[in-house]
Design an enzyme around this catalytic site. Structure first.
Site, PDB file in Angstrom:
ATOM      1  N   HIS A  44      -0.409  -1.139 -10.325  1.00  0.00           N
ATOM      2  CA  HIS A  44      -1.168  -1.874  -9.306  1.00  0.00           C
ATOM      3  C   HIS A  44      -1.687  -3.209  -9.853  1.00  0.00           C
ATOM      4  CE1 HIS A  44      -3.520  -1.107  -5.337  1.00  0.00           C
ATOM      5  NE2 HIS A  44      -3.208  -2.394  -5.471  1.00  0.00           N
ATOM      6  N   GLU A  92      -4.236   6.960  -7.570  1.00  0.00           N
ATOM      7  CA  GLU A  92      -4.406   6.024  -8.679  1.00  0.00           C
ATOM      8  C   GLU A  92      -5.685   6.391  -9.421  1.00  0.00           C
ATOM      9  OE1 GLU A  92      -4.054   2.034  -7.121  1.00  0.00           O
ATOM     10  OE2 GLU A  92      -1.995   2.388  -6.457  1.00  0.00           O
ATOM     11  N   ARG A 128       0.833  -1.183   0.000  1.00  0.00           N
ATOM     12  CA  ARG A 128       0.000   0.000   0.000  1.00  0.00           C
ATOM     13  C   ARG A 128       0.877   1.245   0.000  1.00  0.00           C
ATOM     14  NH1 ARG A 128      -3.156  -3.047  -1.470  1.00  0.00           N
ATOM     15  NH2 ARG A 128      -5.206  -3.626  -0.602  1.00  0.00           N
TER      16      ARG A 128
END
Length: 335
Positions: free
Chosen positions: A289, A269, A240
């Site tokens: 990601h 993001e 994270r």
């Protein structure tokens, strides 16, 4: 019972849920191209008259739960139920299930592949070759892109849960020396060295972060720790972004205080300008990601979720069992 399933679920998994609880309504978010938002989820739950929900990325907010306090359970096909207002669910007595370690294999494999690519200068080598730069000198590339092996490196794992332990088990045979920091792990393989976080950053050739986001871990990785790293060390974050103070990481990368970084998560993001300053560093391998993005992960989360729900059902959840037993088990409805 009628179970609304918005997570990706294969047919066998849907049939198992139907056999356990009753009717299923399948409305995966994937054909929509994005997770269902709060309003869409409220509409869908009302339309289907669902008694329970199995989700993945959808926003199961406090408003969603307050609108349907009768839900018998919420299943979240993720490593942590971060998209669910768990406190609200708990206040209404709604159990929340999730699927820890569903993507452990995927993340571990990508850790190894991308760290090796950085160590071996693979991406610059590919770009050099595609740029038609290979001239008469047969040894140009051999000399220019010579890198390092993963074998023999000391790897420090910040967080030693399912993913950290899987990575350790895979790379110990390269061989690598494994160190970890995790105050919640009290028993471990004696081949691994438990140490303080300061010792880990100062002694590791590769530092890899595997932490959830909590009040304790937010911005935990900061300049104080990054300045302890060896100049030729690599920083990895596939967990994270919020656990790393990105301004401090950017400063370390721009100053070439460390060899480079492997990153799969970002503060924003899609990324903002500061994120792109990190991504655009020549000694950074950045991916959007996708460390946990394999088709197999969906199979894993179905197996983990179905097993958890089967155990819960079998272990005496009388109210749910009575609701399920009132119904003839129908053919699953697939959206």
């Amino acid at each position: 019972m009628r179970i609304l399933i918005t997570a990706p679920y294969h047919q066998q998994g849907i049939q198992a849920i139907a056999q356990l609880f009753g009717e299923t309504v399948y409305r995966s978010w994937k054909p929509n191209g994005r997770a269902w938002n709060e309003a869409e989820l409220i509409s869908m739950l009302a339309e289907t008259k669902a008694d329970a929900l199995i989700t993945e990325h959808d926003g199961v907010t406090a408003k969603v739960i307050e609108s349907f306090p009768h839900l018998q359970f919420i299943g979240v096909c993720r490593g942590t139920p971060s998209n669910v207002a768990v406190a609200t669910a708990t206040a209404h007595g709604i159990p929340v299930f999730f699927t820890p370690a569903r993507n452990a294999q995927a993340v571990a494999e990508m850790f190894i592949s991308n760290v090796i690519m950085l160590l071996r200068n693979t991406i610059p080598g590919i770009d050099w070759l595609k740029g038609r730069n290979w001239q008469a000198g047969a040894h140009d590339s051999y000399l220019h892109f010579k890198g390092n092996e993963l074998a023999g490196r000391t790897v420090g794992l910040v967080g030693f849960g399912a993913i950290g332990q899987l990575i350790a088990g895979m790379i110990r045979h390269y061989p690598c020396n494994i160190r970890f920091y995790d105050p919640y792990v009290t028993e471990h393989d004696p081949a691994y060295v438990k140490c303080t976080i300061e010792e880990l950053f100062a002694t590791s050739d590769i530092v890899s972060v595997h932490l959830p986001v909590t009040e304790e871990t937010k911005n935990m990785i900061d300049g104080r720790l990054l300045t302890l790293m060896k100049k030729d060390a690599i920083f990895v974050n596939t967990a994270r972004a919020a656990v790393v103070k990105r301004e401090d990481l950017l400063a370390a990368l721009e100053a070439r205080a460390i060899r480079g970084a492997v990153l799969d998560v970002f503060d924003h993001e899609p990324p903002d300008e500061t994120d792109y300053r990190i991504i655009d560093q020549p000694h950074v391998i950045a991916t959007p990601h996708i460390a946990g993005a394999t088709f197999e992960v969906e199979n894993h989360h179905v197996a983990i979720m179905n097993n958890a729900l089967t155990q819960w059902f079998a272990n005496g959840n009388r109210q749910v069992r009575e609701l399920a037993n009132r119904q003839i088990l129908p053919t699953p409805v697939n959206g």
